[in-house]
Design a protein around this motif. Sequence first.
Motif, PDB file in Angstrom:
ATOM      1  N   GLN A   1      -6.079  -2.620   4.882  1.00  0.00           N
ATOM      2  CA  GLN A   1      -5.408  -2.282   6.126  1.00  0.00           C
ATOM      3  C   GLN A   1      -5.792  -0.882   6.608  1.00  0.00           C
ATOM      4  N   CYS A   2      -5.604   0.122   5.745  1.00  0.00           N
ATOM      5  CA  CYS A   2      -5.805   1.501   6.185  1.00  0.00           C
ATOM      6  C   CYS A   2      -6.980   2.171   5.482  1.00  0.00           C
TER       7      CYS A   2
ATOM      8  N   GLU B   1       0.077   4.114   0.887  1.00  0.00           N
ATOM      9  CA  GLU B   1      -0.249   4.971   2.035  1.00  0.00           C
ATOM     10  C   GLU B   1       0.374   4.461   3.325  1.00  0.00           C
ATOM     11  N   CYS B   2       0.142   3.188   3.635  1.00  0.00           N
ATOM     12  CA  CYS B   2       0.586   2.684   4.940  1.00  0.00           C
ATOM     13  C   CYS B   2       1.774   1.738   4.824  1.00  0.00           C
TER      14      CYS B   2
ATOM     15  N   CYS C   1      -6.998  -0.334   0.094  1.00  0.00           N
ATOM     16  CA  CYS C   1      -6.193  -1.083   1.064  1.00  0.00           C
ATOM     17  C   CYS C   1      -7.102  -1.559   2.182  1.00  0.00           C
TER      18      CYS C   1
ATOM     19  N   CYS D   1       0.830  -1.195   0.000  1.00  0.00           N
ATOM     20  CA  CYS D   1       0.000   0.000   0.000  1.00  0.00           C
ATOM     21  C   CYS D   1       0.871   1.254   0.000  1.00  0.00           C
TER      22      CYS D   1
HETATM   23 ZN   LIG Z   1      -2.879   0.968   3.418  1.00  0.00          ZN
END
Ligand SMILES: [Zn+2]
Length: 102
Positions: free
Chosen positions: A97-98, A75-76, A95, A73
């Motif tokens: 995750q985030c 972003e994260c 994502c 990702c």
């Molecule tokens: Zn992410």
Amino acid sequence: MRKVRKGDRVKIVSGEDRGKVGKILQVFPEKNRVLVEGVNIVTKHQRPTQAVREPGIVKREAPVHVSNVKVVCPECSVPTRLAVVTVENQKLRRCKQCGATF
Ligand SMILES: [Zn+2]
């Protein structure tokens, strides 16, 4: 809709190159394979051709199956599974995750 795209950073999750992170150089949709920078290096014996004057041994990437990679990702920075979402008629990956879309 393919979840991986050229230019994505991916982490290899199985095989000899497990743990390596690289950028997708090429996607082969019909084979479900991707070419990842610096991953799955194979040695090829190169014969001299019109294009390659120097015979010998060359090392180059070989495609890996998409099931062996996870997109990292942007972003994260977590290698994650992606959901595909449609935003304003554009297909984006999200994502898990985030929650970032890209
Ligand atoms: Zn992410």
